[in-house]
Design an enzyme around this catalytic site. Structure first.
Site, PDB file in Angstrom:
ATOM      1  N   ASP A  36       0.850  -1.213   0.000  1.00  0.00           N
ATOM      2  CA  ASP A  36       0.000   0.000   0.000  1.00  0.00           C
ATOM      3  C   ASP A  36       0.878   1.253   0.000  1.00  0.00           C
ATOM      4  OD1 ASP A  36       0.728  -0.438   2.699  1.00  0.00           O
ATOM      5  OD2 ASP A  36      -1.235   0.154   3.502  1.00  0.00           O
ATOM      6  N   ASP A 177      -5.397  -0.111   6.024  1.00  0.00           N
ATOM      7  CA  ASP A 177      -6.190  -0.540   7.184  1.00  0.00           C
ATOM      8  C   ASP A 177      -7.346   0.411   7.454  1.00  0.00           C
ATOM      9  OD1 ASP A 177      -4.105  -2.255   7.233  1.00  0.00           O
ATOM     10  OD2 ASP A 177      -3.253  -1.544   9.125  1.00  0.00           O
TER      11      ASP A 177
HETATM   12  C1  GLA Z   1       0.064  -2.687   8.374  1.00  0.00           C
HETATM   13  C2  GLA Z   1      -0.095  -1.264   7.852  1.00  0.00           C
HETATM   14  C3  GLA Z   1      -0.714  -1.243   6.462  1.00  0.00           C
HETATM   15  C4  GLA Z   1       0.026  -2.185   5.515  1.00  0.00           C
HETATM   16  C5  GLA Z   1       0.225  -3.556   6.155  1.00  0.00           C
HETATM   17  C6  GLA Z   1       1.094  -4.454   5.319  1.00  0.00           C
HETATM   18  O1  GLA Z   1      -1.188  -3.272   8.593  1.00  0.00           O
HETATM   19  O2  GLA Z   1      -0.890  -0.494   8.735  1.00  0.00           O
HETATM   20  O3  GLA Z   1      -0.731   0.072   5.966  1.00  0.00           O
HETATM   21  O4  GLA Z   1       1.240  -1.625   5.100  1.00  0.00           O
HETATM   22  O5  GLA Z   1       0.808  -3.455   7.444  1.00  0.00           O
HETATM   23  O6  GLA Z   1       0.484  -4.733   4.112  1.00  0.00           O
END
Ligand code: GLA
Length: 394
Positions: A36, A177
């Protein structure tokens, strides 16, 4: 906790009166891990593991915070929101209020009681669920107080929640997320292009298969610092490649272009970039497979994603590897991978529904034998993102 008990608890702490309830989701990411923040595609889905905040404006300058699972109470002064970064509890809420104030929302003093069923430190975005539910409550009160003309857009609240996490809490997370927590849709995954925030809902038609989410229960002590380290490594790879390629982020590079240019990178930096380029390709292939109903292919892509996160991105560890690799070898399972940031947390597996019980028993047994403590299995389903729960549903 059920809502009758929750409302009783709220009244015990803050007194009788009208109570509003805002809810935001935890999430599972199906595929597209650690890309992301590299402008890639991700495929998360919101869960029915959620954070609910019971809330009421209190006509003061204070935001008062209580939790159902902790005795801790926190009071924030809305005129000094910059002061709470050090808090162990309440810093996410302070961060959200702070960035919203900066963005022009008029923050209203209020009483808040948090009840979360998203297990903490599980990689299922317990913090995003707190941030987004808080943002929705504060935005609603801000608008209703008549002081803020702003309309409440869930995408904007997700972006502000991410900003709170990056700039206030100090974790350099991407947008996945908070976006999933706010924008999820029942029985759908979200295909999100993190370079533009364009998204599409993908129906999760899993036929006679089910998603099984299992937590390693490993304490995740180094997760935040290692996470920030991976981001820095990706930025370094991007800078080097930008000398030769006209790109804004790593996920713009096709596998072919990467193969032709990978000699420009070396060591770990090359491995990190290689993961990103091929993980992006796996998301694209996953969407094709899901649209065709080819779950076997989707399962293979999940397995490949885990392998890449283990060998190239190095964010798994013995607990997640034991979980995912045991799952992959267990009858009825057609794909399994770590989900979320890694270093602990959960694995998600695609398992024939009729085999789920035997699958869970075997994975639990093998994991416990090898690791020395048992994993937790969650009974979850794919749910909507953030919303206010109206009185009639309580
Ligand atoms: C965490 C971060 C997300 C993403 C994931 C890995 O959850 O908060 O933004 O980078 O790790 O995909």
């Amino acid at each position: 906790m059920d809502f009758t008990k929750l409302k009783k608890k709220f009244a015990e702490i803050y007194g009788e009166g009208e109570i509003r309830v805002f809810s935001a989701a935890g999430r599972v990411n199906l595929i597209g891990e650690h890309i992301d923040y590299n402008g890639g595609y991700v495929l998360p889905a919101a869960l029915n593991l959620r954070c609910a905040v019971l809330a009421r404006p209190n006509n003061t300058d204070k935001i008062r915070i209580a939790f159902t699972t902790l005795d801790e109470r926190v009071v924030l002064d809305k005129n000094n929101l910059q002061n709470y970064k050090h808090l162990k509890y309440g810093n996410y809420q302070a961060g959200v209020a702070y960035v919203m104030q900066e963005a022009g929302f008029s923050i209203v003093g209020c009483d808040l009681l948090y009840d979360s069923t998203v297990p903490f430190g599980s990689g299922l975005s317990s913090s995003a669920a707190i941030e987004v539910s808080t943002a929705l409550a504060l935005a609603t009160f801000s608008k209703e107080s008549g002081n803020t003309a702003k309309d409440i857009g869930l995408v904007e609240l997700a972006v502000l929640s991410q900003k709170a996490e990056n700039r206030y809490v100090g974790v350099n997370s991407g947008i996945m997320d908070q976006f999933a927590s706010a924008m999820g849709k029942k029985d759908h995954a979200i295909l999100l292009d993190c370079s533009t925030l364009k998204y599409e809902y993908v129906p999760l038609n899993l036929l006679d298969y089910s998603l099984v989410i299992i937590n390693t229960n490993k304490p995740r002590s180094l997760a935040d610092s290692k996470y920030n380290e991976r981001r820095a490594e990706c930025e370094e790879a991007l800078k080097i490649l930008q000398k030769s390629l006209d790109i804004d982020n790593l996920c713009e590079i096709s596998p072919q272009t990467f193969e032709a240019n990978k000699h420009l990178l070396s060591g770990k930096i090359k491995d990190r970039a290689e993961h990103c380029v091929y993980e992006q390709d796996r998301v694209i292939k996953s969407i094709e497979a899901l649209k065709k109903g080819d779950l076997i292919k989707f399962g293979q892509l999940l397995n490949e994603s885990h392998k890449s996160l283990k060998e190239l991105y190095e964010v798994t560890g013995i607990e997640l590897d034991t979980l995912a690799e045991t799952a992959q070898k267990t009858p009825g399972c057609i794909g399994s991978r770590m989900t979320g940031a890694g270093f602990g947390g959960c694995a998600v597996s695609l398992v024939k529904t009729q085999n789920v019980q035997d699958f869970v028993e075997r994975v639990t047994r093998v994991y416990t034998q090898k690791i020395g403590y048992s994993p937790s299995v969650y009974n979850t389903s794919i749910a909507d993102g953030a919303y206010e729960i109206k009185e009639r549903n309580l």
